[in-house]
Structures are given as structure tokens and as C-alpha cells.
Design a protein around this motif. Structure first.
Motif, short mmCIF file in Angstrom:
data_model
loop_
_atom_site.label_atom_id
_atom_site.label_comp_id
_atom_site.label_asym_id
_atom_site.label_seq_id
_atom_site.Cartn_x
_atom_site.Cartn_y
_atom_site.Cartn_z
N PRO A 109 -19.79 29.47 13.80
CA PRO A 109 -20.05 30.39 12.70
C PRO A 109 -18.76 31.05 12.23
N GLY A 110 -18.62 31.18 10.96
CA GLY A 110 -17.41 31.82 10.43
C GLY A 110 -16.96 31.13 9.17
N GLY A 111 -15.84 31.57 8.65
CA GLY A 111 -15.32 31.03 7.41
C GLY A 111 -14.53 32.09 6.68
N GLY A 112 -14.14 31.76 5.46
CA GLY A 112 -13.26 32.65 4.71
C GLY A 112 -13.87 34.00 4.42
N PHE A 113 -15.15 34.04 4.06
CA PHE A 113 -15.76 35.32 3.69
C PHE A 113 -15.74 36.30 4.86
N GLN A 114 -16.22 35.81 6.04
CA GLN A 114 -16.27 36.70 7.21
C GLN A 114 -14.87 37.11 7.64
#
Lengths: 132, 189, 142
Positions: free
Chosen positions: C33-38
Motif C-alpha cells: 500500500p502506498g504511492g505518490g498521494f500518501q
């Protein structure tokens, strides 16, 4: 997952947020109510994507079904856009406070100063020629 | 088991929201709003949306709460005055809620694997993304690749909101203060 | 809050791991889970924590407000730039398969990595700009 249970709670939360927006005279609390309304709409979408006995949509070697990733994507971006627009609303509240000295809606509506910069388009005085 | 955890968290959410409605002290309301966001993140974990829960916990309980506290500090508001016109609002809320309840009664059950939401693009995303995109996290591959246009639009919206903030209250460079002290007529505040 | 030693010490201990965690979420978002937004939000939250504890002036000497304002646009340009790059390589707009003519899946990896970085930069910069805006307004109007 118990039928439509989640949807009923979504509606309860949404209506409480709506009630705050309508009743509260304070502009910051109104924005808080809008946020509650918005977050309960997010819960509606995530509930649609849930699959019983499923797991988070990250590919593994197990054979469990994955919950629907599409609502997750839509809501993930919507949350961050939501905080940006909330901040814009709060900035407007700050400007209203600096211009009119209050963030209480009732005081703003009662105060004559609120209207001093705006001309009433139906005011008959404006019909007369102004070039003197 | 999952159902009870879900129901318990939703009941806590409803209780927190009712407390927000009834609370008049604005600082306490803001704190309750942070709790609301954290509980909502927990519900998202139960509903398998880990990415969304991650975002909600950091955004709702972190950034939103700080921004609201900052606004309250700027405006110096502590207490909300007593609201009026409650009865028409209650009528509107009850009627709208009843219509929505009637509307959701036609939706498929939560968690139904044969619901329309899981019969169209869902299969493509789950079955093909591993070989087409080669990224284990399906949410990332949908967000960044299949729906790349969509995300570009969202990022543009965030950028525009940031631009709007700079236009409204400045970027914290102190230029507003210098401009105010420069003409020192004190006519605009 | 500059005079509370407990808060100062706790913030000093916590901020580097938070920044590191933001980078982990940014670049590990393909696998967990994760990515640029978070990652952008967490990075922004670390800077905001620094600002709350050590004051706006100290924070603005780390990241000047002009730099933060410019970075909001850099992320969007990086994202759209990947789209233009894929068009120049003969694909459609944001068609990452075109980024690597031999191995389309590798092209997808490169494209996702860069656009997630663009998202992260824009989100982090906007969060910092929000904080600077509100905190600067509070400083200028007291």
C-alpha cells in the motif's frame, strides 16, 4: 457482510453532516459538516467495492478473491483533492474574517457592512444616468 | 467476526458525529473531527481498502485538523453561537434521508461477489494487470497506468487549489505584510 | 511550542523517520500500500510538524516558500512530461508501453515510477504551501 447495513450508516452520517451545514452559523463548522458529508460518500464507494471473504487488492500467491480496486483508486485521489478544496474553503473563511470581522453567518447577514461593496441590481437609483 | 468489527466501528462513527453536531466549543469539535477521520480509516481497513485508509489517516486526521485549528486561531473563534431555524433543517434532513434509504434499498448487498461493480472492468484489472503492468499493487497500476488521465486531472486540481490558496492568503512570504506597511494608510484590513 | 523541551526532543527524534517513511511509501508503492498521494501527504506532515514545533522562520529557511510554490508546478509538469515523452516515442499520451521498445512491462515500471514521483512532489509542495499560507497569515496579521 450483513446486507445493506453499511449503506444505512452512510445515510445517517451523510444526513448528520448535511444537518451541520444547514444549522450551524459558524463557517468553520459548516466546512466540517461538508467534510463529514464527503467522507460518508467515500464510505459508500468503498462499501460497493467490498467482496465477502476477499482481501486487499495486492497480488499474492493465495487464491482469495480481491476486493474491487477501482473504487479505491477513485476515492484515494478524491480524499487528497478533498483536503485541497477544504483548505481553499478555509482560506475563503479567513478572507471573510479579515474583510468583515466575523465568521458567524448570522452576524454577517445582519451586518450592513457586508453589503456595502455590492450594488443591488434591482435598486431603482441605479437606473438613473451616472455621468455628471 | 468481520461484520461485528465493522458494525462496532460504524456505531462509534455515528456517536462521534452526533457529538460533533451537539458540541459548541470549536476546538473540541475539531478534535472530534480528527477522531472521526481516524475511525473512518479503521473502517476502510476492515473493508480491504488499505491504500484509502492510509490516505484518510494521514490527510483527515493530520492535515485537515491542523488547517481547521489554524483557521480558528486566525479568526479567534472559540464558541459557536446557538443555532436557530432547527426545525426546517430537521424536516429537510429526515425527508432527504428517507428518500436515500428508499434509493439504497435497490442496491446489491455489501460484499456480494455477483454485484454489477465486480462483473465488468474488475476482471480485467485483477486478472491481467499482473502481466500487463507487472506491479503487485493493483491500486497503483489502475491509478497510474489504466487511469493515468484521471490522475493527471486530479493532480492538476490539487495544483489549482494550491494556486488558489496563494492568491487568497499568500504563500507565507511576508509580501502581504510588506505591501501593507508600504502604503501605511491602513485603509484595507 | 518552542519552549517545551519534551515536544522539541520528540519532534527531533520523530521527523527523520517520518521523512524516511515518506520516501519508502513513495518508492515502495508498487509492491505494498502506498504511492505518490500518501507519500506527499506524509512528507508534508513531517515539514508541518517541524513548523509547529520550531516556528515558521526556521522551516522557511529549510524550504523557502518560493521553492515550495515552484515545486507545486514541477510535479504536474513531470507527470504531463511523461505523457509528452511517450507521444514523442511513437505511443499514445501516457502510454508507458512506448517508453521501452523492447520490454513493455519495463516501460510501465519506468512510467509509473516517474508519474508517482510527480504526484508526490505536487502533493507535498501543496501541503507545505497550505501550511505556509495559513501560518504566514497568522504571523502577518497579529
Amino acid at each position: 457482510m450483513g446486507g445493506l447495513f453499511n449503506y444505512w450508516f452512510v445515510i445517517v452520517l451523510m444526513m448528520l453532516g448535511f444537518y451541520i451545514v444547514m444549522v450551524s452559523p459558524n463557517l468553520v463548522k459548516k466546512i466540517m459538516g461538508l467534510n463529514i458529508f464527503q467522507t460518508s460518500a467515500f464510505l459508500l464507494y468503498i462499501s460497493v467495492g467490498k467482496i465477502s471473504g476477499g482481501t486487499a487488492p495486492i497480488l499474492t500467491d493465495t487464491t482469495m478473491p480481491y476486493s474491487n480496486p477501482l473504487p479505491h483508486v477513485l476515492i484515494l485521489t478524491a480524499i487528497v483533492v478533498g483536503v485541497a478544496t477544504t483548505a481553499l474553503g478555509l482560506a475563503l473563511v479567513v478572507r471573510i474574517h479579515s474583510s468583515f470581522g466575523s465568521i458567524n453567518e448570522d452576524e454577517l447577514l445582519d451586518d450592513e457592512d457586508t453589503y456595502r461593496d455590492f450594488e443591488d441590481p434591482l435598486d431603482p437609483a441605479l437606473e438613473e444616468p451616472t455621468d455628471r | 467476526m468481520e461484520f461485528f468489527v465493522n458494525a462496532f466501528l460504524l456505531a462509534l462513527l455515528a456517536a462521534t458525529t452526533i457529538a460533533i453536531v451537539r458540541m459548541r466549543r470549536l476546538i473540541a469539535t475539531t478534535m472530534l473531527f480528527g477522531i472521526f477521520s481516524l475511525l473512518m480509516a479503521a473502517v476502510f481497513v476492515v473493508l480491504d481498502a488499505v491504500d484509502v485508509a492510509f490516505t484518510e489517516a494521514s490527510v483527515g486526521a493530520g492535515i485537515s485538523t491542523i488547517l481547521m485549528l489554524a483557521t480558528l486561531a486566525i479568526c479567534g473563534a472559540k464558541q459557536e453561537s446557538v443555532p436557530r431555524k432547527q426545525l426546517p433543517a430537521i424536516i429537510v434532513v429526515v425527508v432527504t434521508g428517507a428518500v436515500l434509504l428508499w434509493g439504497v434499498s435497490g442496491l446489491p448487498d455489501v460484499g456480494d461477489p455477483t454485484a454489477p461493480a465486480t462483473t465488468h472492468v474488475y476482471k480485467r484489472y485483477v486478472e491481467e494487470s499482473g502481466t500487463e503492468i507487472g506491479v503487485p499493487n493493483i491500486v497503483t497500476s489502475v491509478l497510474a497506468s489504466y487511469r493515468g488521465y484521471d490522475t493527471l486531472g486530479e493532480v492538476a486540481v490539487i495544483f489549482t487549489a494550491g494556486l488558489g490558496i496563494i492568491c487568497l492568503i499568500g504563500a507565507g512570504t511576508g509580501q502581504q505584510r510588506r505591501r501593507r506597511n508600504g502604503n501605511d494608510s491602513g485603509d484595507d484590513v | 511550542m518552542e519552549h517545551h523541551p519534551v515536544v522539541r526532543v520528540a519532534a527531533k527524534i520523530l521527523i527523520p523517520p517520518i521523512l524516511l517513511f515518506a520516501l519508502y511509501v513513495q518508492f515502495h508503492g508498487d509492491f505494498g500500500p502506498g504511492g505518490g498521494f500518501q507519500a506527499g501527504v506524509i512528507f508534508g506532515a513531517a515539514i508541518i510538524l517541524y513548523g509547529l514545533v520550531f516556528g515558521l522562520k526556521a522551516t522557511q529557511s529549510v524550504i523557502p516558500p518560493q521553492v515550495a510554490s515552484i515545486l507545486t508546478a514541477v510535479g504536474v509538469l513531470l507527470y504531463a512530461g511523461v505523457g509528452v515523452w511517450s507521444v514523442m516515442l511513437g505511443g499514445n499520451f501516457l502510454d508507458y508501453n512506448a517508453l521501452d521498445s523492447h520490454d513493455p512491462v519495463h516501460g510501465q515500471h519506468v512510467g509509473i515510477l516517474i508519474i508517482e514521483l510527480g504526484v508526490g512532489i505536487t502533493v507535498a509542495a501543496v501541503m507545505i504551501v497550505l501550511f505556509y499560507g495559513f501560518a504566514g497569515y497568522l504571523r502577518d496579521h497579529d
